[in-house]
Design a protein around this motif. Sequence first.
Motif, PDB file in Angstrom:
ATOM      1  N   SER A 277       0.848  -1.212   0.000  1.00  0.00           N
ATOM      2  CA  SER A 277       0.000   0.000   0.000  1.00  0.00           C
ATOM      3  C   SER A 277       0.873   1.248   0.000  1.00  0.00           C
ATOM      4  O   SER A 277       2.066   1.167   0.304  1.00  0.00           O
ATOM      5  N   GLY A 278       0.288   2.413  -0.395  1.00  0.00           N
ATOM      6  CA  GLY A 278       0.970   3.698  -0.309  1.00  0.00           C
ATOM      7  C   GLY A 278       1.537   4.210  -1.619  1.00  0.00           C
ATOM      8  O   GLY A 278       2.052   5.326  -1.667  1.00  0.00           O
ATOM      9  N   GLY A 279       1.504   3.414  -2.719  1.00  0.00           N
ATOM     10  CA  GLY A 279       2.131   3.878  -3.956  1.00  0.00           C
ATOM     11  C   GLY A 279       1.146   4.164  -5.064  1.00  0.00           C
ATOM     12  O   GLY A 279       1.562   4.350  -6.223  1.00  0.00           O
TER      13      GLY A 279
ATOM     14  N   LEU B 275       1.607   2.726  -8.619  1.00  0.00           N
ATOM     15  CA  LEU B 275       1.683   1.382  -8.025  1.00  0.00           C
ATOM     16  C   LEU B 275       0.400   1.118  -7.258  1.00  0.00           C
ATOM     17  O   LEU B 275       0.165   1.709  -6.200  1.00  0.00           O
ATOM     18  N   PRO B 276      -0.461   0.194  -7.743  1.00  0.00           N
ATOM     19  CA  PRO B 276      -1.738  -0.048  -7.057  1.00  0.00           C
ATOM     20  C   PRO B 276      -1.529  -0.822  -5.758  1.00  0.00           C
ATOM     21  O   PRO B 276      -0.538  -1.530  -5.582  1.00  0.00           O
ATOM     22  N   ASN B 277      -2.495  -0.654  -4.814  1.00  0.00           N
ATOM     23  CA  ASN B 277      -2.479  -1.431  -3.579  1.00  0.00           C
ATOM     24  C   ASN B 277      -2.728  -2.917  -3.912  1.00  0.00           C
ATOM     25  O   ASN B 277      -3.541  -3.260  -4.778  1.00  0.00           O
TER      26      ASN B 277
ATOM     27  N   ALA C  42       5.010 -10.486  -5.060  1.00  0.00           N
ATOM     28  CA  ALA C  42       5.919  -9.580  -5.773  1.00  0.00           C
ATOM     29  C   ALA C  42       5.275  -8.207  -5.890  1.00  0.00           C
ATOM     30  O   ALA C  42       4.054  -8.054  -5.845  1.00  0.00           O
ATOM     31  N   ILE C  43       6.149  -7.185  -6.030  1.00  0.00           N
ATOM     32  CA  ILE C  43       5.657  -5.857  -6.411  1.00  0.00           C
ATOM     33  C   ILE C  43       5.286  -5.953  -7.881  1.00  0.00           C
ATOM     34  O   ILE C  43       6.131  -6.308  -8.716  1.00  0.00           O
TER      35      ILE C  43
ATOM     36  N   ASN D  78       7.379  11.923  -4.459  1.00  0.00           N
ATOM     37  CA  ASN D  78       7.782  10.833  -3.557  1.00  0.00           C
ATOM     38  C   ASN D  78       6.562  10.252  -2.860  1.00  0.00           C
ATOM     39  O   ASN D  78       5.644  10.989  -2.472  1.00  0.00           O
ATOM     40  N   SER D  79       6.595   8.903  -2.635  1.00  0.00           N
ATOM     41  CA  SER D  79       5.557   8.220  -1.848  1.00  0.00           C
ATOM     42  C   SER D  79       6.232   7.165  -0.977  1.00  0.00           C
ATOM     43  O   SER D  79       7.263   6.565  -1.372  1.00  0.00           O
ATOM     44  N   ILE D  80       5.658   6.931   0.216  1.00  0.00           N
ATOM     45  CA  ILE D  80       6.143   5.864   1.106  1.00  0.00           C
ATOM     46  C   ILE D  80       5.271   4.629   0.860  1.00  0.00           C
ATOM     47  O   ILE D  80       4.059   4.649   1.093  1.00  0.00           O
ATOM     48  N   VAL D  81       5.929   3.587   0.401  1.00  0.00           N
ATOM     49  CA  VAL D  81       5.224   2.318   0.136  1.00  0.00           C
ATOM     50  C   VAL D  81       5.462   1.384   1.328  1.00  0.00           C
ATOM     51  O   VAL D  81       6.609   1.185   1.758  1.00  0.00           O
TER      52      VAL D  81
END
Length: 943
Positions: A695-697, A702-704, A710-711, A721-724
Amino acid sequence: MGASFQKAWVHTPVVNGTPRDIKITAGEIYTGQFDPGAGNGIPFLVFDGNYNDAIEQVLNDNVAVNLSGGSLLLNVRVKDASNHWGPVFKKAWVYTPVVNGTPRDIKITAGEIYTGQFDPGAGNGIPFLVFDGNYNDAIEQVLNDNVAVNISGGSLLLNVRIKDASNHWGPVFKKAWVYMPVVNGTPRDIKITAGEIYTGQFDPGAGNGIPFLVFDGNYNDAIEQVLNDNVTVNLSGGSLLLNVRVKDASNHWGPVFKKAWVYTPVVNGTPRDIKITAGEYFFGQFDPGAGNGTPILATDGSFNDAIESVLRTWLTWNTTASPSLFNIRLRDASQQWGPVFRKVIFPSGVNNTVNLITEGDSIKLCAGNILTLHYAGPNGYTVNWFNNTHLDSVVFTPTVSGYYTINVQLGNSNYSDSIYVSFYSNPQPNISPSGNVMVCGSGTLYLTTTPLPTTNYQWYYNGNVISGATSASYLPTQLGVYKVRAINTITNCISFSDTTRLYVIPQITTNVSTLNCAQTYILSAGAGSGHTFQWKLNGNNISGATQSTYSPTVSGNYSVVVSNSNCNATTAAVNIIIVPAITANITASGATNFCQGGSVILSTPLASGQTYQWYNGSSVIAGATQNTFVALNTGSYSVSVTNSQNCGVYSNAIQVSVQPMPTINPVGNMLYCNGQNVAAVALQGTPASVSFSISGGASRGLPNQSNVNAIPAFTATSAGNSIVTIVPNANGCVGTASSYTLTVSNCPPVTVNLKFYIQGYYQGAGLMRQVLFNQGETLDPNSVSTDFVIVELHNVNPPYAMSKSTIATLKTNGTLTCSFPGSTTNSSYYIVIKHRNTIETWSSSPVMIVPNVTYDFSTMASKAYGNNQINISGNGSLWAFYNGDINQDANIDLLDLYSIEFDINDFQFGYQVSDLNGDGNVDLLDLPIIEDNINQFIFSIHP
């Protein structure tokens, strides 16, 4: 031992469709060292191989030699049925007409056989005794009765050795037999059953001679009878050629045996009578001596009838051990007894009801007795009793009535017998009174048993015989255990009664100790004949407790009053402690399957006076002595509970499973360009079944995600910037989250440097033509440009779609520089080159796009996908793209050739797609390029 004669035989059983008879049919002898030549010696004819007698007859009647030296060199040569003479056998004879005052008889008197290749030694074979040289029947009799051989291969090597009257063994004669037990569905009888004779040299044909019938192979007498009664011959020459032919049970006639007879009607003034005149028989293995058997009287030598009459009318012997060994011996007119002929016979004449067991057909015995059965059949047979033992006797204890069998086998002979075993009715003595009997000093008590007919008795005290106590009653004088034995006077079967124990004061016995954790007691006063009982608790009668046993339910002192018709007595009291019931059952306060760091409380009911000990499996948990226990780890937990009487019990077990916390391997911060296609990145952790939530991207493309490994692949969007956050999950447990920074930037374009050549344009020295100048697209004669091309970047996963595309100028040295958006940075793509008349060509593998990346197709064929390039250097150091795909259908074929031919005919020039060599003209110089590629079936190769 005589000398060994050796000869190599070639076995040819059939010649020109006719079975070959390899028997020896004639022979000749001569004396001395000089050979007169084959067929020129003194002839002798033999019957059934009886050479000794034939040679002796020749020597006796026809040979005149000088024996003054006491020795003679005898030469013998024989001829087979194919009329071939064999080699000469030589032997020096010492002439000894009389030995110790007795004329020497060198006739063959005995013989032996053995089978196989290994000689047991002279005198150690299977003996056969013959009468007047009748070896065939004697050998067959031995084979039929005594020889057990392995004939699984269908053949048998028979070895025969004979002994003369001087006790000298001759050489071994060998013959291979083919075993044919059944012919056309009928068992084959290899005995000779009939025969015929004729005289002279002319054969009337099989079956057309003078017939003679034989009994048990006694051919000599049968032939003599025919000669005596039926044959009229001319004996003026003093000799007769006798021909004999016999027929077996399969109705096959054998070869002709010939013998020359010398007619001697009178010997020493007395007419010679060679008929058999008397005989005798005996049974068993022990010979009473010649002339001491049971005589057989015959008229005119008719032994067939005489023997049959003896067997039918007055021949008797002990048949309880049937079968029996029958022995017969005959005497000739010269009062000479012949050898003994032996045969195993059965009382019925056939083996339908053979008795193979000495004990007979049935036997009766007492139950429990040991029985021994003995084999009574002939020697040499393999014995198999009902219990698969193979000795001549079997010892066992039969338990049920029925038939007990025996089977015996020798070769193809199989016999069976059985004996019926039954049991006598054993006496069944009773005893009264029985059981535990209380007696008083003033009373009188007799022990009795019911009298049975034909039965004797013996009383016992404490297991020992009571002397003189042999009646049906007994007056005991001591306390102890009594019983009586009954013996049937007819069958001698023995049985014992039950026991009676005499005692004065009864005692209480218990099934367990007086303090026992089993909770259930049984008190017993012992059963007795005519006894009554009254149980007491602390001296008071227990209502209804009047049996010989009692189960107490409360603690206290128990006794019992025992009475019978003579007296009564009270037992000593027994103190019984009833232990309260103990329970040990554990329960769990919650789930027993939890994550590491959790716990569950296990508990059992708390009771006063009880102690506790907890276990994990079979191991004691130190300090866990309360009625509750907090389980933190995986294990099988139980508790033992012990009360104040030291009685203990174990509880049920509860399985606790503690799941480890899942983890994730570190993931570093990620930097992508805006618009970049990001490949999937595998995630790892523990345990092996771990999955992840992401989550977070979402704001960066980048979907939850949930329960992934895997990512996922995504397209980076929106610079920033995002915190994943990534959280591991396994077995219902959630591990510690891991976070990383996802940065998306607006990246500058990325430069890509390529190098490749195009077939036809290449001129050598690493340079291509100035195609654009030649075709009028530029006027600069110093231009270093060759042509325009399209460079595409394709995704690495199916369907390998185009991601980015650009147009660039290919220089004459094969180099090309182009740029792509910054979003392609740090991503892998297939590089695809498209040109207006060149086969579409792909890089052999994906290329990571980074600033100023370089990819050179020209160095190896393998730099193109599928090695789809042509060598332009001659030594494999330089490669180029195939040219000639004019219509750009990914194939170089006739459709492209037609286009060139049309343009040639139209004299096309300038910037033409059909100008394959780039010289500015479409002409015949372009044809070789396309024709070669058509012949090579060139087409575009890509994933």
